[in-house]
Design a protein around this motif. Sequence first.
Motif, PDB file in Angstrom:
ATOM      1  N   THR A   1       6.529   9.036  -5.802  1.00  0.00           N
ATOM      2  CA  THR A   1       7.805   8.875  -5.101  1.00  0.00           C
ATOM      3  C   THR A   1       8.324   7.465  -5.305  1.00  0.00           C
ATOM      4  O   THR A   1       7.589   6.497  -5.064  1.00  0.00           O
ATOM      5  CB  THR A   1       7.633   9.157  -3.595  1.00  0.00           C
ATOM      6  OG1 THR A   1       7.095  10.476  -3.437  1.00  0.00           O
ATOM      7  CG2 THR A   1       8.960   9.060  -2.862  1.00  0.00           C
ATOM      8  N   PRO A   2       9.569   7.317  -5.747  1.00  0.00           N
ATOM      9  CA  PRO A   2      10.093   5.978  -6.006  1.00  0.00           C
ATOM     10  C   PRO A   2      10.252   5.150  -4.732  1.00  0.00           C
ATOM     11  O   PRO A   2      10.210   5.684  -3.619  1.00  0.00           O
ATOM     12  CB  PRO A   2      11.463   6.234  -6.650  1.00  0.00           C
ATOM     13  CG  PRO A   2      11.773   7.654  -6.406  1.00  0.00           C
ATOM     14  CD  PRO A   2      10.519   8.364  -6.046  1.00  0.00           C
ATOM     15  N   TYR A   3      10.412   3.867  -4.911  1.00  0.00           N
ATOM     16  CA  TYR A   3      10.672   2.943  -3.815  1.00  0.00           C
ATOM     17  C   TYR A   3      12.183   2.848  -3.605  1.00  0.00           C
ATOM     18  O   TYR A   3      12.950   2.881  -4.559  1.00  0.00           O
ATOM     19  CB  TYR A   3      10.144   1.549  -4.116  1.00  0.00           C
ATOM     20  CG  TYR A   3       8.661   1.465  -4.356  1.00  0.00           C
ATOM     21  CD1 TYR A   3       7.753   2.227  -3.631  1.00  0.00           C
ATOM     22  CD2 TYR A   3       8.154   0.581  -5.298  1.00  0.00           C
ATOM     23  CE1 TYR A   3       6.393   2.116  -3.838  1.00  0.00           C
ATOM     24  CE2 TYR A   3       6.796   0.461  -5.511  1.00  0.00           C
ATOM     25  CZ  TYR A   3       5.917   1.233  -4.786  1.00  0.00           C
ATOM     26  OH  TYR A   3       4.574   1.125  -4.985  1.00  0.00           O
ATOM     27  N   ALA A   4      12.595   2.706  -2.358  1.00  0.00           N
ATOM     28  CA  ALA A   4      14.012   2.483  -2.034  1.00  0.00           C
ATOM     29  C   ALA A   4      14.156   1.047  -1.558  1.00  0.00           C
ATOM     30  O   ALA A   4      13.335   0.542  -0.810  1.00  0.00           O
ATOM     31  CB  ALA A   4      14.445   3.440  -0.918  1.00  0.00           C
ATOM     32  N   TRP A   5      15.212   0.377  -2.010  1.00  0.00           N
ATOM     33  CA  TRP A   5      15.415  -1.002  -1.568  1.00  0.00           C
ATOM     34  C   TRP A   5      16.881  -1.287  -1.305  1.00  0.00           C
ATOM     35  O   TRP A   5      17.772  -0.588  -1.791  1.00  0.00           O
ATOM     36  CB  TRP A   5      14.818  -2.007  -2.539  1.00  0.00           C
ATOM     37  CG  TRP A   5      15.339  -1.972  -3.951  1.00  0.00           C
ATOM     38  CD1 TRP A   5      14.812  -1.271  -4.999  1.00  0.00           C
ATOM     39  CD2 TRP A   5      16.471  -2.666  -4.476  1.00  0.00           C
ATOM     40  NE1 TRP A   5      15.573  -1.485  -6.139  1.00  0.00           N
ATOM     41  CE2 TRP A   5      16.593  -2.347  -5.841  1.00  0.00           C
ATOM     42  CE3 TRP A   5      17.415  -3.529  -3.926  1.00  0.00           C
ATOM     43  CZ2 TRP A   5      17.591  -2.856  -6.654  1.00  0.00           C
ATOM     44  CZ3 TRP A   5      18.414  -4.037  -4.742  1.00  0.00           C
ATOM     45  CH2 TRP A   5      18.493  -3.695  -6.086  1.00  0.00           C
ATOM     46  N   PHE A   6      17.109  -2.323  -0.522  1.00  0.00           N
ATOM     47  CA  PHE A   6      18.461  -2.777  -0.212  1.00  0.00           C
ATOM     48  C   PHE A   6      18.393  -4.276   0.043  1.00  0.00           C
ATOM     49  O   PHE A   6      17.600  -4.738   0.868  1.00  0.00           O
ATOM     50  CB  PHE A   6      19.014  -2.054   1.020  1.00  0.00           C
ATOM     51  CG  PHE A   6      20.465  -2.330   1.276  1.00  0.00           C
ATOM     52  CD1 PHE A   6      21.439  -1.771   0.471  1.00  0.00           C
ATOM     53  CD2 PHE A   6      20.866  -3.155   2.311  1.00  0.00           C
ATOM     54  CE1 PHE A   6      22.787  -2.023   0.687  1.00  0.00           C
ATOM     55  CE2 PHE A   6      22.204  -3.410   2.546  1.00  0.00           C
ATOM     56  CZ  PHE A   6      23.165  -2.840   1.727  1.00  0.00           C
ATOM     57  N   THR A   7      19.188  -5.030  -0.676  1.00  0.00           N
ATOM     58  CA  THR A   7      19.286  -6.477  -0.511  1.00  0.00           C
ATOM     59  C   THR A   7      20.676  -6.768   0.024  1.00  0.00           C
ATOM     60  O   THR A   7      21.657  -6.234  -0.500  1.00  0.00           O
ATOM     61  CB  THR A   7      19.068  -7.196  -1.852  1.00  0.00           C
ATOM     62  OG1 THR A   7      17.781  -6.811  -2.351  1.00  0.00           O
ATOM     63  CG2 THR A   7      19.129  -8.692  -1.693  1.00  0.00           C
ATOM     64  N   SER A   8      20.763  -7.597   1.076  1.00  0.00           N
ATOM     65  CA  SER A   8      22.057  -7.737   1.751  1.00  0.00           C
ATOM     66  C   SER A   8      22.232  -9.089   2.418  1.00  0.00           C
ATOM     67  O   SER A   8      21.292  -9.865   2.555  1.00  0.00           O
ATOM     68  CB  SER A   8      22.183  -6.642   2.816  1.00  0.00           C
ATOM     69  OG  SER A   8      21.106  -6.731   3.738  1.00  0.00           O
TER      70      SER A   8
END
Length: 135
Positions: free
Chosen positions: A81-88
């Motif tokens: 399962t891939p990783y989910a990311w968010f940079t903000s």
Amino acid sequence: DGELVSPHMVSRVTDSGGDVLEDHDEDASTRRIVSSSTAGQLRSAMRTVVDEGTGTNAQLPGATVGGKTGTAQHGENNSKTPYAWFTSYAESDSNGKKVAVAVLVEQSDAERSEVSGNGLAAPIARETMKAALQD
């Protein structure tokens, strides 16, 4: 504005009354890594991601928010399962506080097709930014 600030975990230490005991922001050195113009274009693009693109789950009333969503392959030939990311980043419209937040979700119960930066990581970033920007 295109300057890299030396990272630090704590900006300042206050007592229970809010008086500053230690201020580490004064210790932070900076160096220019991109022009102010380029930094402005990047901020604008990141705001568009949140306002009308793939990061709408990070929208925060009363704040200007910019971000970048993503997924990262995981396992040999992306077999896991891939990783989910968010940079903000966000800035409060009322008190001027600013915060930068990066979220990486390595494990979730979501179906593989449901793993996304907007779906899993952006809501966590939104709540973190909300807490950090409070008066």
